[in-house]
Scaffold this motif. Structure first.
Motif, PDB file in Angstrom:
ATOM      1  N   ASN A   1       0.738  -1.050  -0.152  1.00  0.00           N
ATOM      2  CA  ASN A   1      -0.081   0.150   0.073  1.00  0.00           C
ATOM      3  C   ASN A   1       0.791   1.333   0.136  1.00  0.00           C
ATOM      4  N   GLY A   2       0.552   2.152  -0.931  1.00  0.00           N
ATOM      5  CA  GLY A   2       1.161   3.423  -1.062  1.00  0.00           C
ATOM      6  C   GLY A   2       1.985   3.983   0.147  1.00  0.00           C
ATOM      7  N   ARG A   3       1.773   4.668   0.998  1.00  0.00           N
ATOM      8  CA  ARG A   3       2.371   5.564   1.976  1.00  0.00           C
ATOM      9  C   ARG A   3       2.779   4.495   2.852  1.00  0.00           C
ATOM     10  N   THR A   4       1.763   3.608   3.439  1.00  0.00           N
ATOM     11  CA  THR A   4       1.914   2.635   4.435  1.00  0.00           C
ATOM     12  C   THR A   4       3.359   1.947   4.231  1.00  0.00           C
ATOM     13  N   ASP A   5       3.416   1.079   3.390  1.00  0.00           N
ATOM     14  CA  ASP A   5       4.496   0.234   2.915  1.00  0.00           C
ATOM     15  C   ASP A   5       5.673   0.763   1.805  1.00  0.00           C
ATOM     16  N   GLU A   6       5.674   2.327   1.782  1.00  0.00           N
ATOM     17  CA  GLU A   6       6.633   2.738   0.622  1.00  0.00           C
ATOM     18  C   GLU A   6       8.021   2.305   1.146  1.00  0.00           C
ATOM     19  N   GLU A   7       8.645   2.590   2.087  1.00  0.00           N
ATOM     20  CA  GLU A   7      10.100   2.221   2.661  1.00  0.00           C
ATOM     21  C   GLU A   7      10.026   0.807   2.525  1.00  0.00           C
ATOM     22  N   LEU A   8       9.193  -0.078   2.956  1.00  0.00           N
ATOM     23  CA  LEU A   8       9.303  -1.398   2.829  1.00  0.00           C
ATOM     24  C   LEU A   8       9.443  -1.887   1.656  1.00  0.00           C
ATOM     25  N   ALA A   9       8.682  -1.288   0.839  1.00  0.00           N
ATOM     26  CA  ALA A   9       8.525  -1.737  -0.813  1.00  0.00           C
ATOM     27  C   ALA A   9       9.883  -1.392  -1.491  1.00  0.00           C
ATOM     28  N   LEU A  10      10.461  -0.404  -1.087  1.00  0.00           N
ATOM     29  CA  LEU A  10      11.769  -0.130  -1.776  1.00  0.00           C
ATOM     30  C   LEU A  10      12.557  -0.987  -1.127  1.00  0.00           C
ATOM     31  N   ARG A  11      12.903  -1.355  -0.063  1.00  0.00           N
ATOM     32  CA  ARG A  11      13.794  -2.237   0.407  1.00  0.00           C
ATOM     33  C   ARG A  11      13.754  -3.686   0.153  1.00  0.00           C
ATOM     34  N   LEU A  12      12.237  -4.219   0.097  1.00  0.00           N
ATOM     35  CA  LEU A  12      11.944  -5.452  -0.383  1.00  0.00           C
ATOM     36  C   LEU A  12      12.185  -5.728  -1.909  1.00  0.00           C
ATOM     37  N   ALA A  13      12.095  -4.836  -2.706  1.00  0.00           N
ATOM     38  CA  ALA A  13      12.218  -4.976  -4.117  1.00  0.00           C
ATOM     39  C   ALA A  13      13.624  -4.981  -4.446  1.00  0.00           C
ATOM     40  N   ALA A  14      14.661  -4.421  -3.683  1.00  0.00           N
ATOM     41  CA  ALA A  14      16.045  -4.361  -3.850  1.00  0.00           C
ATOM     42  C   ALA A  14      16.519  -6.069  -3.483  1.00  0.00           C
ATOM     43  N   LEU A  15      15.758  -6.667  -2.348  1.00  0.00           N
ATOM     44  CA  LEU A  15      16.233  -7.981  -2.056  1.00  0.00           C
ATOM     45  C   LEU A  15      15.434  -8.994  -2.666  1.00  0.00           C
ATOM     46  N   HIS A  16      14.322  -8.673  -3.029  1.00  0.00           N
ATOM     47  CA  HIS A  16      13.530  -9.816  -3.660  1.00  0.00           C
ATOM     48  C   HIS A  16      12.939  -9.291  -4.948  1.00  0.00           C
ATOM     49  N   PRO A  17      13.427  -9.245  -6.195  1.00  0.00           N
ATOM     50  CA  PRO A  17      12.861  -8.808  -7.245  1.00  0.00           C
ATOM     51  C   PRO A  17      11.544  -9.355  -7.683  1.00  0.00           C
ATOM     52  N   GLU A  18      11.370 -10.698  -7.483  1.00  0.00           N
ATOM     53  CA  GLU A  18      10.308 -11.221  -7.635  1.00  0.00           C
ATOM     54  C   GLU A  18       8.971 -10.504  -7.256  1.00  0.00           C
ATOM     55  N   LEU A  19       9.043  -9.779  -6.016  1.00  0.00           N
ATOM     56  CA  LEU A  19       7.819  -9.020  -5.719  1.00  0.00           C
ATOM     57  C   LEU A  19       7.659  -8.036  -6.757  1.00  0.00           C
ATOM     58  N   VAL A  20       8.526  -7.398  -7.351  1.00  0.00           N
ATOM     59  CA  VAL A  20       8.208  -6.422  -8.491  1.00  0.00           C
ATOM     60  C   VAL A  20       7.452  -7.048  -9.451  1.00  0.00           C
ATOM     61  N   LEU A  21       7.880  -8.212  -9.974  1.00  0.00           N
ATOM     62  CA  LEU A  21       7.265  -8.986 -11.068  1.00  0.00           C
ATOM     63  C   LEU A  21       5.896  -9.630 -10.474  1.00  0.00           C
ATOM     64  N   GLN A  22       5.688  -9.734  -9.087  1.00  0.00           N
ATOM     65  CA  GLN A  22       4.292 -10.159  -8.641  1.00  0.00           C
ATOM     66  C   GLN A  22       3.582  -8.984  -8.854  1.00  0.00           C
ATOM     67  N   ARG A  23       4.065  -7.948  -8.508  1.00  0.00           N
ATOM     68  CA  ARG A  23       3.084  -6.642  -8.267  1.00  0.00           C
ATOM     69  C   ARG A  23       2.558  -6.344  -9.688  1.00  0.00           C
ATOM     70  N   GLN A  24       3.547  -6.512 -10.904  1.00  0.00           N
ATOM     71  CA  GLN A  24       3.075  -6.269 -12.372  1.00  0.00           C
ATOM     72  C   GLN A  24       2.216  -7.185 -12.620  1.00  0.00           C
ATOM     73  N   ASP A  25       2.168  -8.357 -12.069  1.00  0.00           N
ATOM     74  CA  ASP A  25       1.251  -9.679 -12.429  1.00  0.00           C
ATOM     75  C   ASP A  25      -0.111  -9.327 -11.928  1.00  0.00           C
ATOM     76  N   MET A  26      -0.097  -8.517 -10.721  1.00  0.00           N
ATOM     77  CA  MET A  26      -1.346  -8.154 -10.151  1.00  0.00           C
ATOM     78  C   MET A  26      -2.093  -6.763 -10.821  1.00  0.00           C
ATOM     79  N   ALA A  27      -1.594  -6.509 -11.828  1.00  0.00           N
ATOM     80  CA  ALA A  27      -2.295  -4.981 -12.405  1.00  0.00           C
ATOM     81  C   ALA A  27      -3.615  -5.774 -12.881  1.00  0.00           C
ATOM     82  N   PRO A  28      -4.477  -4.586 -12.804  1.00  0.00           N
ATOM     83  CA  PRO A  28      -6.080  -4.903 -13.298  1.00  0.00           C
ATOM     84  C   PRO A  28      -6.018  -5.447 -14.792  1.00  0.00           C
ATOM     85  N   SER A  29      -6.791  -6.323 -14.878  1.00  0.00           N
ATOM     86  CA  SER A  29      -6.874  -6.756 -16.493  1.00  0.00           C
ATOM     87  C   SER A  29      -7.913  -5.798 -17.104  1.00  0.00           C
TER      88      SER A  29
END
Length: 130
Positions: free
Chosen positions: A81-109
């Motif tokens: 979630n936007g502001r709630t997880d912003e810092e966490l998102a940046l740190r997690l994306a650096a360590l776990h690139p699959e999260l970024v791919l997971q987020r792209q897969d979750m885009a609205p159809s």
């Protein structure tokens, strides 16, 4: 002992929740035993949850969310979630690139055959059926 085998989909979900708990905890509190102590659970319980061998209670999810400064949406669904997880998102994306791919897969159809939340445009007066 359970009479029925748990559906595989629930086992996969439980493991995914455990993985996200582990990822968030490692960023905030590298020591699993210390985290368990602060949450008021046994270290072996937290270890089983992170491995996906045990489901966390709703109360533990709330406590983890508060203690790790992460949304329950991330812990339960993997949605950052936007502001709630912003810092966490940046740190997690650096360590776990699959999260970024997971987020792209979750885009609205954009499938045209799925119902839309937007209302149909108003009809012109000459289109009305009498």
């Amino acid at each position: 002992m359970a009479k029925h085998k748990r559906p595989d989909s629930l086992t996969v979900l439980q493991r995914a929740i455990g993985t996200r708990i582990s990822w968030a905890r490692e960023l905030v509190m590298p020591n699993q035993s210390e985290c368990a102590r602060l949450l008021g659970v046994d270290a072996s319980t937290l270890n089983k949850i992170e491995r996906g061998d045990r489901a966390p209670s709703v109360f533990l999810i709330a406590a983890l969310s508060n203690r790790l400064r992460v949304s329950t949406d991330f812990l339960l669904k993997g949605v950052l979630n936007g502001r709630t997880d912003e810092e966490l998102a940046l740190r997690l994306a650096a360590l776990h690139p699959e999260l970024v791919l997971q987020r792209q897969d979750m885009a609205p159809s954009t499938d045209r055959n799925t119902p839309s939340d937007t209302p149909d445009p108003p009809k012109r007066p000459d289109e009305e059926i009498h």
